[in-house]
Design an enzyme around this catalytic site. Sequence first.
Site, PDB file in Angstrom:
ATOM      1  N   ARG A   1       0.822  -1.215   0.000  1.00 16.35           N
ATOM      2  CA  ARG A   1       0.000   0.000   0.000  1.00 16.35           C
ATOM      3  C   ARG A   1       0.850   1.257   0.000  1.00 16.35           C
ATOM      4  O   ARG A   1       0.513   2.238  -0.624  1.00 16.35           O
ATOM      5  CB  ARG A   1      -0.893   0.025   1.254  1.00 16.35           C
ATOM      6  CG  ARG A   1      -2.102  -0.844   1.153  1.00 16.35           C
ATOM      7  CD  ARG A   1      -2.729  -0.974   2.491  1.00 16.35           C
ATOM      8  NE  ARG A   1      -1.717  -1.377   3.458  1.00 16.35           N
ATOM      9  CZ  ARG A   1      -1.959  -1.699   4.703  1.00 16.35           C
ATOM     10  NH1 ARG A   1      -3.170  -1.629   5.172  1.00 16.35           N
ATOM     11  NH2 ARG A   1      -0.992  -2.090   5.501  1.00 16.35           N
TER      12      ARG A   1
ATOM     13  N   SER B   1      -7.205  -3.605   7.385  1.00 17.09           N
ATOM     14  CA  SER B   1      -8.115  -4.362   8.257  1.00 17.09           C
ATOM     15  C   SER B   1      -8.187  -3.704   9.636  1.00 17.09           C
ATOM     16  O   SER B   1      -9.253  -3.673  10.262  1.00 17.09           O
ATOM     17  CB  SER B   1      -7.620  -5.808   8.409  1.00 17.09           C
ATOM     18  OG  SER B   1      -7.607  -6.456   7.166  1.00 17.09           O
TER      19      SER B   1
END
Length: 160
Positions: free
Chosen positions: A92, A130
Amino acid sequence: MKRIAVYPGSFDPVTVGHLDVIRRASKLFDELIVLVSKNIMKSNESFTPQERVSMITRVTTDLPNVRVDLSGGLLVDYVRDVHAIAIVKGLRAVSDFEYEFQMALLNKALNPEYETMFMMTNTKYSYISSSMVKELAGFHGDLTGLVPCEIIETIEEKYK
Ligand code: PNS
């Protein structure tokens, strides 16, 4: 020979960013195994491994060459056992890189037979993790756009 890749992770829970990597990686291999694995550095798990497998299975039903599995052991052993040729990991941001780089080199040292392949996240999902999903769910925030819509209710249920 079938070209198999393994996409391992905690997936606690699977996010739209993970699903994007799954979709893109599934186009590159004959079979992609999404592997719910144990990360011993993460002790704040919210969902059982079986619940995570179930959520990923539900959001990948339209991808015929994707299957979901569970492993409590070493990733390199699993990769060897299923005769995979590559491990897929998503990146990311730069902050992910050092850990992933170290892990890829360690796995390569443990088994030089296969490659780790990194896929850059789609920029529109780069802020999603998450952990952020769990934090937001804990405050009963709106999870739309962060996790696949099919599993929003399941996550909300957990945090009721
Ligand atoms: O989504 P995550 O938590 O970043 O995924 C990390 C994961 C689960 C892929 C990693 O911890 C892993 O490979 N676990 C399995 C055990 C293993 O092989 N560890 C690396 C060598 S010690």
